[in-house]
Design a protein around this motif. Structure first.
Motif, PDB file in Angstrom:
ATOM      1  N   PRO A  23       0.845  -1.209   0.000  1.00  0.00           N
ATOM      2  CA  PRO A  23       0.000   0.000   0.000  1.00  0.00           C
ATOM      3  C   PRO A  23       0.875   1.252   0.000  1.00  0.00           C
ATOM      4  N   SER A  24       0.540   2.203  -0.841  1.00  0.00           N
ATOM      5  CA  SER A  24       1.350   3.419  -0.957  1.00  0.00           C
ATOM      6  C   SER A  24       1.413   4.196   0.350  1.00  0.00           C
ATOM      7  N   SER A  25       0.354   4.107   1.153  1.00  0.00           N
ATOM      8  CA  SER A  25       0.346   4.840   2.425  1.00  0.00           C
ATOM      9  C   SER A  25       1.446   4.342   3.356  1.00  0.00           C
ATOM     10  N   LYS A  26       1.661   3.023   3.371  1.00  0.00           N
ATOM     11  CA  LYS A  26       2.713   2.457   4.216  1.00  0.00           C
ATOM     12  C   LYS A  26       4.084   2.830   3.691  1.00  0.00           C
ATOM     13  N   VAL A  27       4.278   2.664   2.390  1.00  0.00           N
ATOM     14  CA  VAL A  27       5.580   2.961   1.798  1.00  0.00           C
ATOM     15  C   VAL A  27       5.923   4.436   1.964  1.00  0.00           C
TER      16      VAL A  27
ATOM     17  N   ALA B 163       5.069   6.377   4.318  1.00  0.00           N
ATOM     18  CA  ALA B 163       5.456   6.611   5.714  1.00  0.00           C
ATOM     19  C   ALA B 163       6.906   6.209   5.946  1.00  0.00           C
ATOM     20  N   TRP B 164       7.338   5.101   5.324  1.00  0.00           N
ATOM     21  CA  TRP B 164       8.730   4.664   5.479  1.00  0.00           C
ATOM     22  C   TRP B 164       9.688   5.633   4.780  1.00  0.00           C
ATOM     23  N   VAL B 165       9.255   6.120   3.615  1.00  0.00           N
ATOM     24  CA  VAL B 165      10.070   7.108   2.895  1.00  0.00           C
ATOM     25  C   VAL B 165      10.264   8.351   3.761  1.00  0.00           C
ATOM     26  N   ARG B 166       9.169   8.801   4.403  1.00  0.00           N
ATOM     27  CA  ARG B 166       9.255  10.005   5.237  1.00  0.00           C
ATOM     28  C   ARG B 166      10.178   9.804   6.433  1.00  0.00           C
ATOM     29  N   LEU B 167      10.140   8.607   7.028  1.00  0.00           N
ATOM     30  CA  LEU B 167      11.022   8.321   8.152  1.00  0.00           C
ATOM     31  C   LEU B 167      12.487   8.407   7.723  1.00  0.00           C
ATOM     32  N   GLN B 168      12.793   7.793   6.594  1.00  0.00           N
ATOM     33  CA  GLN B 168      14.169   7.814   6.096  1.00  0.00           C
ATOM     34  C   GLN B 168      14.591   9.224   5.711  1.00  0.00           C
ATOM     35  N   GLU B 169      13.692   9.956   5.073  1.00  0.00           N
ATOM     36  CA  GLU B 169      13.988  11.332   4.675  1.00  0.00           C
ATOM     37  C   GLU B 169      14.245  12.204   5.907  1.00  0.00           C
TER      38      GLU B 169
END
Length: 348
Positions: free
Chosen positions: A103-107, A109-115
């Motif tokens: 799901p794009s919503s989960k991915v 969120a992970w992108v934002r954490l890494q960013e």
């Protein structure tokens, strides 16, 4: 002195993650549920506090916890270390992140954490220039705060075996048969074998049954299995070329392990792996079968394979994990000093 910051999850979250990981398509999401990630962030925060005064912190896997929450307002210099960004991985349909159809919503969120982690860090360290560009362009981190430090590996060597380049002996090592492009390697080798009947191909990993002339399968050789690793060391020592044209690979450590044995590498153009050995490798488009065959035929020449392998060995000599750690620490301390100098100037 290096202080490991461990993260042992509470039993409840650990068991939940283990059960979740057994569900179809849950290998990536199991350890990234909100509850597990919150628990991980709290455990890391506690471990950092218990470690006392630290000169710096190297943060990895920042897509699996909240680095800001883990720091709890501390101003200790931080270096992140990644082989790429999730934003970059999403551009490749053959990456695990894309192929799982999450799901794009989960991915997101992970992108934002890494960013957020990269932007907060004193310096963001990456293994390749391919990854550096994404940290700068996708995450907006200033170029001067992003540093390429390479990928590390455990050198393999078996001085008891003397390599002969009289006959071509290719080696393929890849757990994920599809993503590592095993079928293409088999197809290319069949064409090579027609011209060089004495050529061989050793295949290691979770491969299908192999019934092809010149090909020997060894199955999956676990890293924690001493007997299996001895077999793998022997294969690295006996082979004359390593072939792994993955459909996607950010920074494959296997390239460096092969190079540490003096093997030339046929690498992929999809990802940052082709940067690791430069002139010690041949980079091919994994979807171009003719280019793969051409590269394998080129390394059937013993002199060519030997000279390229020597260049690969020289490259790998500065890519041990201690070399990478030294570059991260040097970058972190240098970036922190620059930050302190700028702060002193602003307060004058």
């Amino acid at each position: 002195m290096v202080v490991p910051i461990g993260c042992t999850l509470p039993l409840r979250q650990k068991m939940a993650a283990a059960l979740h990981s057994r569900l179809p398509g849950s290998r990536v999401t199991a350890h990234r549920t909100p509850a597990v990630m919150k628990a991980r962030s709290l455990r890391i925060a506690t471990a950092i506090e218990n470690a006392g005064n630290l000169d710096g912190i190297i943060a990895m896997g920042t897509d699996t916890y909240d680095l800001a929450a883990a720091m709890r307002g501390r101003h200790t210099p931080i270096a992140t270390y990644d082989d790429g960004t999730f934003a970059l991985f999403l551009r490749y349909p053959d990456s695990d992140l894309s192929s799982l159809g999450l799901p794009s919503s989960k991915v997101d969120a992970w992108v934002r954490l890494q960013e957020t982690a990269c932007r907060r860090a004193t310096i963001a360290c990456v293994s390749t220039e391919w990854a550096r560009k994404s940290v700068v362009q996708d995450f907006g981190v200033p170029p001067e705060r992003v540093r390429v430090v390479g990928m590390g590996h455990r050198p393999r060597s078996n001085p008891e075996i003397k390599r002969s380049f009289e006959n071509p002996r290719f080696l393929f090592v890849g757990v994920d048969w599809k993503r590592k492009n095993g079928a293409a390697v088999l197809d290319a080798f069949a064409r090579v074998h027609e011209k060089f009947p004495r050529a061989t191909l050793a295949v290691v990993g979770k491969h299908p049954p192999l019934r092809q002339a010149g090909v020997t399968g060894y199955g999956f050789l676990a890293r924690e299995d001493p007997r299996g690793q001895k077999i793998l060391d022997q294969l690295f020592a006996q082979s004359t070329a390593f072939v792994l044209p993955s459909l996607f690979d950010p920074s494959p450590i296997a390239y460096l392990e092969a190079a540490s044995c003096g093997l030339p590498v046929i690498a992929t153009t999809r990802g940052g792996g082709g940067e690791l050995l430069c002139d010690g490798s041949i980079r091919v488009d994994p979807y171009d079968r003719d280019s793969l065959v051409e590269a394998m035929l080129r390394l059937c020449d013993g002199e060519e394979a030997s000279s390229m392998g020597a260049r690969a060995l020289a490259r790998s000599a500065t890519s041990r994990w201690q070399d990478v750690c030294r570059r991260i620490v040097d970058g972190l301390m240098g970036a922190d000093e620059q930050s302190n100098s700028a702060a002193r100037i602003e307060t004058r």
